[in-house]
Design a protein around this motif. Structure first.
Motif, mmCIF file in Angstrom:
data_model
loop_
_atom_site.group_PDB
_atom_site.id
_atom_site.type_symbol
_atom_site.label_atom_id
_atom_site.label_comp_id
_atom_site.label_asym_id
_atom_site.label_seq_id
_atom_site.Cartn_x
_atom_site.Cartn_y
_atom_site.Cartn_z
ATOM 1 N N ILE A 121 72.242 67.709 98.711
ATOM 2 C CA ILE A 121 71.213 68.647 99.145
ATOM 3 C C ILE A 121 69.952 67.862 99.464
ATOM 4 O O ILE A 121 69.502 67.045 98.667
ATOM 5 C CB ILE A 121 70.940 69.690 98.048
ATOM 6 C CG1 ILE A 121 72.191 70.530 97.801
ATOM 7 C CG2 ILE A 121 69.754 70.582 98.414
ATOM 8 C CD1 ILE A 121 72.064 71.489 96.647
ATOM 9 N N GLN A 122 69.406 68.083 100.629
ATOM 10 C CA GLN A 122 68.212 67.362 101.031
ATOM 11 C C GLN A 122 66.996 67.928 100.301
ATOM 12 O O GLN A 122 66.865 69.136 100.113
ATOM 13 C CB GLN A 122 68.010 67.478 102.542
ATOM 14 C CG GLN A 122 69.130 66.849 103.352
ATOM 15 C CD GLN A 122 69.342 65.381 103.021
ATOM 16 O OE1 GLN A 122 68.397 64.619 102.896
ATOM 17 N NE2 GLN A 122 70.590 64.986 102.869
ATOM 18 N N GLY A 123 66.115 67.040 99.906
ATOM 19 C CA GLY A 123 64.923 67.447 99.182
ATOM 20 C C GLY A 123 65.078 67.207 97.700
ATOM 21 O O GLY A 123 66.053 67.654 97.088
ATOM 22 N N GLU A 124 64.130 66.495 97.109
ATOM 23 C CA GLU A 124 64.224 66.135 95.700
ATOM 24 C C GLU A 124 64.257 67.371 94.805
ATOM 25 O O GLU A 124 65.105 67.474 93.907
ATOM 26 C CB GLU A 124 63.048 65.225 95.315
ATOM 27 C CG GLU A 124 63.078 63.873 95.986
ATOM 28 C CD GLU A 124 61.957 62.970 95.515
ATOM 29 O OE1 GLU A 124 61.143 63.410 94.668
ATOM 30 O OE2 GLU A 124 61.881 61.827 95.993
ATOM 31 N N SER A 168 58.062 50.214 109.118
ATOM 32 C CA SER A 168 57.839 50.855 107.823
ATOM 33 C C SER A 168 58.825 51.986 107.573
ATOM 34 O O SER A 168 58.934 52.460 106.448
ATOM 35 C CB SER A 168 56.407 51.396 107.714
ATOM 36 O OG SER A 168 56.169 52.378 108.718
ATOM 37 N N THR A 169 59.545 52.424 108.612
ATOM 38 C CA THR A 169 60.490 53.530 108.470
ATOM 39 C C THR A 169 61.853 53.156 109.048
ATOM 40 O O THR A 169 61.983 52.224 109.852
ATOM 41 C CB THR A 169 60.002 54.791 109.193
ATOM 42 O OG1 THR A 169 60.036 54.562 110.609
ATOM 43 C CG2 THR A 169 58.586 55.156 108.768
ATOM 44 N N THR A 170 62.866 53.922 108.672
ATOM 45 C CA THR A 170 64.216 53.704 109.199
ATOM 46 C C THR A 170 64.283 54.101 110.671
ATOM 47 O O THR A 170 65.055 53.518 111.444
ATOM 48 C CB THR A 170 65.243 54.483 108.366
ATOM 49 O OG1 THR A 170 65.068 54.167 106.990
ATOM 50 C CG2 THR A 170 66.664 54.138 108.767
ATOM 51 N N SER A 171 63.496 55.075 111.095
ATOM 52 C CA SER A 171 63.440 55.433 112.511
ATOM 53 C C SER A 171 62.955 54.253 113.352
ATOM 54 O O SER A 171 63.478 53.987 114.453
ATOM 55 C CB SER A 171 62.524 56.638 112.731
ATOM 56 O OG SER A 171 63.109 57.821 112.238
ATOM 57 N N THR A 205 72.744 59.593 112.223
ATOM 58 C CA THR A 205 71.515 60.361 111.975
ATOM 59 C C THR A 205 70.326 59.784 112.723
ATOM 60 O O THR A 205 69.507 60.522 113.291
ATOM 61 C CB THR A 205 71.220 60.399 110.469
ATOM 62 O OG1 THR A 205 72.285 61.063 109.793
ATOM 63 C CG2 THR A 205 69.901 61.126 110.187
ATOM 64 N N TYR A 206 70.231 58.453 112.755
ATOM 65 C CA TYR A 206 69.062 57.818 113.361
ATOM 66 C C TYR A 206 69.290 57.394 114.813
ATOM 67 O O TYR A 206 68.364 56.892 115.465
ATOM 68 C CB TYR A 206 68.634 56.616 112.525
ATOM 69 C CG TYR A 206 67.874 57.026 111.274
ATOM 70 C CD1 TYR A 206 66.501 57.267 111.320
ATOM 71 C CD2 TYR A 206 68.519 57.195 110.056
ATOM 72 C CE1 TYR A 206 65.797 57.650 110.191
ATOM 73 C CE2 TYR A 206 67.830 57.577 108.912
ATOM 74 C CZ TYR A 206 66.468 57.807 108.984
ATOM 75 O OH TYR A 206 65.779 58.189 107.867
ATOM 76 N N LYS A 256 64.072 60.463 107.766
ATOM 77 C CA LYS A 256 64.875 61.634 108.104
ATOM 78 C C LYS A 256 65.664 62.149 106.894
ATOM 79 O O LYS A 256 66.498 63.052 107.029
ATOM 80 C CB LYS A 256 65.826 61.317 109.262
ATOM 81 C CG LYS A 256 65.084 61.087 110.577
ATOM 82 C CD LYS A 256 66.045 60.996 111.763
ATOM 83 C CE LYS A 256 65.260 60.842 113.065
ATOM 84 N NZ LYS A 256 66.165 60.774 114.244
ATOM 85 N N LYS A 257 65.409 61.561 105.735
ATOM 86 C CA LYS A 257 65.997 62.002 104.463
ATOM 87 C C LYS A 257 67.519 62.072 104.537
ATOM 88 O O LYS A 257 68.146 63.050 104.117
ATOM 89 C CB LYS A 257 65.433 63.363 104.047
ATOM 90 C CG LYS A 257 63.920 63.406 103.943
ATOM 91 C CD LYS A 257 63.397 62.470 102.878
ATOM 92 C CE LYS A 257 61.890 62.560 102.727
ATOM 93 N NZ LYS A 257 61.346 61.555 101.787
#
Length: 336
Positions: A121-124, A168-171, A205-206, A256-257
Motif C-alpha cells: 500500500i502506497q503511503g506510510e 536527487s530523485t529517482t525521476s 514506473t519511472y 513516485k513512491k
C-alpha cells in the motif's frame, strides 16, 4: 566468551528450537549496565514488571531492541534481553508464543511476509494502518505508532556523481539514463534484478528501459563499497544502512513512491499491552525522536565503528534525556 557472543549463541539455539520443535525460548540476560530515569520520564512507572524484549538478528533491529530495553529498565522494569533472534519468522514466532513480550518490526514486512498480501500500500500512514488493523484482528498483536524510520529500498550514488549530474530523485536518475544510456550502470542483488517490486518495476514506473541498462551483480553487503568505488553509478541500497553515512553516498528520493513502505514499529501482544499500557506512554516520546538520519548514524556506530549496540542505544538515550547513568565508572566500562 563475551556477553554479546553468549547472547548470539542463545539466539541461534532459540531459532533452531522454534524451527524444529516449537519449544519456548529462554534467556536470563539483562542489560550489561544500569540506567536511571532521565529528565523526560522521571517516574518508575514499571517498577518490578518483567519484560522480555526480542529483536531480529541485524544491526538496526538489535539497536532498536536495546533502545527499548534501556527505556523500560529506566522506568523500573526487569528486562530480559532476547535480542538477536535469527530470522524474521523466528522473531515473530517468539512474540506470538509469548516467549518475547515485545519486539520491533516493519510495516511492509508485516503486510507482505506475515499477512500474506502481494501488493504493498502506497503511503506510510496507509500501509501502517492496514497492518495495524489486520494484525490485531487476526493475531492479537498491537502495533504501536510507527516511526519515521523507513528501511526500504532506494538507489544511491556518490556525492560527486550526484552533484555532477544534478541528481536527487529517482525521476532524475531515469531521465539521465534515458538521455545518456552509457551512464545507466547499476549494482544490484540477483533477486532484485528480476523481481516485479525490484528493478523491472522501477524501470516501468519511472519510464526507462531496464534492458538497456548495464547491470553488475553483487551481494547486498558489497554494493555499498562497489558504488563508492565507482564500479557502478547507481547502487541498490537499504535506506537506513550505516554505510551510506560512512561512504558519503547520496540516497535518491523515490519520488513516485514505488518501493513498499517499511516503517519501524514496536509490536506487542494485545493482552500484554492491556496489562501494561504505560509502555506505550514511555515509548511514544522515543518514537518521535527516531528517523532515518538518526538510525543511520546509530547503525554506523555499530557496523563501521565497531561499538556494542547496547552501548550505542544507551548513549543515544542519555543524549536525548530519556535516561541517565547512575554510575559513570560502570558506564565507562561498558563502552567499547
Amino acid at each position: 566468551m563475551s556477553g554479546r557472543s553468549r547472547r548470539g549463541l542463545v539466539a541461534i539455539s532459540a531459532a533452531l528450537c522454534l524451527a524444529v520443535s516449537g519449544c519456548g525460548l529462554e534467556s536470563s540476560f539483562a542489560l550489561p549496565f544500569e540506567v536511571a530515569p532521565g529528565s523526560i520520564r522521571p517516574e518508575p512507572a514499571l517498577e518490578g514488571v518483567k519484560v522480555s524484549v526480542g529483536s531480529k538478528d541485524f544491526t538496526e533491529n538489535i539497536v532498536l531492541g536495546y533502545i527499548t530495553e534501556v527505556a523500560l529498565a529506566a522506568a523500573g522494569a526487569e528486562v530480559n534481553d532476547m535480542t538477536n533472534i535469527q530470522g524474521s519468522n523466528s522473531s515473530r514466532q517468539a512474540l506470538l508464543t509469548g516467549d518475547a513480550d515485545l519486539s520491533w518490526d516493519y510495516s511492509g514486512t508485516g503486510w507482505i511476509s506475515y499477512l500474506g498480501n502481494t501488493e504493498p500500500i502506497q503511503g506510510e500512514r496507509e500501509q501502517y494502518e492496514a497492518v495495524r488493523e489486520a494484525d490485531l484482528e487476526r493475531n492479537g498483536l498491537v502495533w504501536l505508532d510507527y516511526t519515521k524510520v523507513n528501511n526500504t529500498y532506494a538507489f544511491a550514488v556518490t556525492r560527486e556523481f550526484a552533484e555532477a549530474n544534478n541528481l536527487s530523485t529517482t525521476s532524475q536518475m531515469a531521465e539521465l539514463v534515458k538521455n545518456d544510456p552509457g551512464k545507466g550502470v547499476f549494482c544490484l542483488e540477483t533477486e532484485f534484478i528480476s523481481r516485479n517490486d525490484g528493478f523491472p518495476g522501477v524501470a516501468q514506473t519511472y519510464g526507462f528501459d531496464a534492458g538497456a541498462a548495464q547491470v553488475k551483480t553483487f551481494g547486498s553487503g558489497t554494493i555499498y563499497t562497489a558504488t563508492s568505488d565507482g564500479l557502478c553509478n547507481f547502487g541498490e541500497v537499504f535506506t537506513t544502512d550505516g554505510r551510506i553515512l560512512a561512504l558519503d553516498l547520496v540516497v535518491l528520493e523515490d519520488d513516485k513512491k514505488f518501493f513498499p513502505q517499511y516503517n519501524a514499529s514496536l509490536v506487542l501482544r494485545e493482552e500484554f499491552h492491556e496489562q501494561h499500557p504505560e509502555i506505550e506512554r514511555i515509548m511514544t516520546p522515543v518514537f518521535e525522536k527516531l528517523d532515518n538520519d538518526t538510525i543511520i548514524r546509530l547503525n554506523a556506530e555499530v557496523d563501521v565503528d565497531g561499538r556494542d549496540p547496547a552501548a550505542v542505544a544507551r548513549d543515544w538515550m542519555v543524549g536525548e534525556g530519556f535516561v541517565s547513568i547512575p554510575d559513570d565508572t560502570m558506564a565507562a566500562g561498558a563502552r567499547r
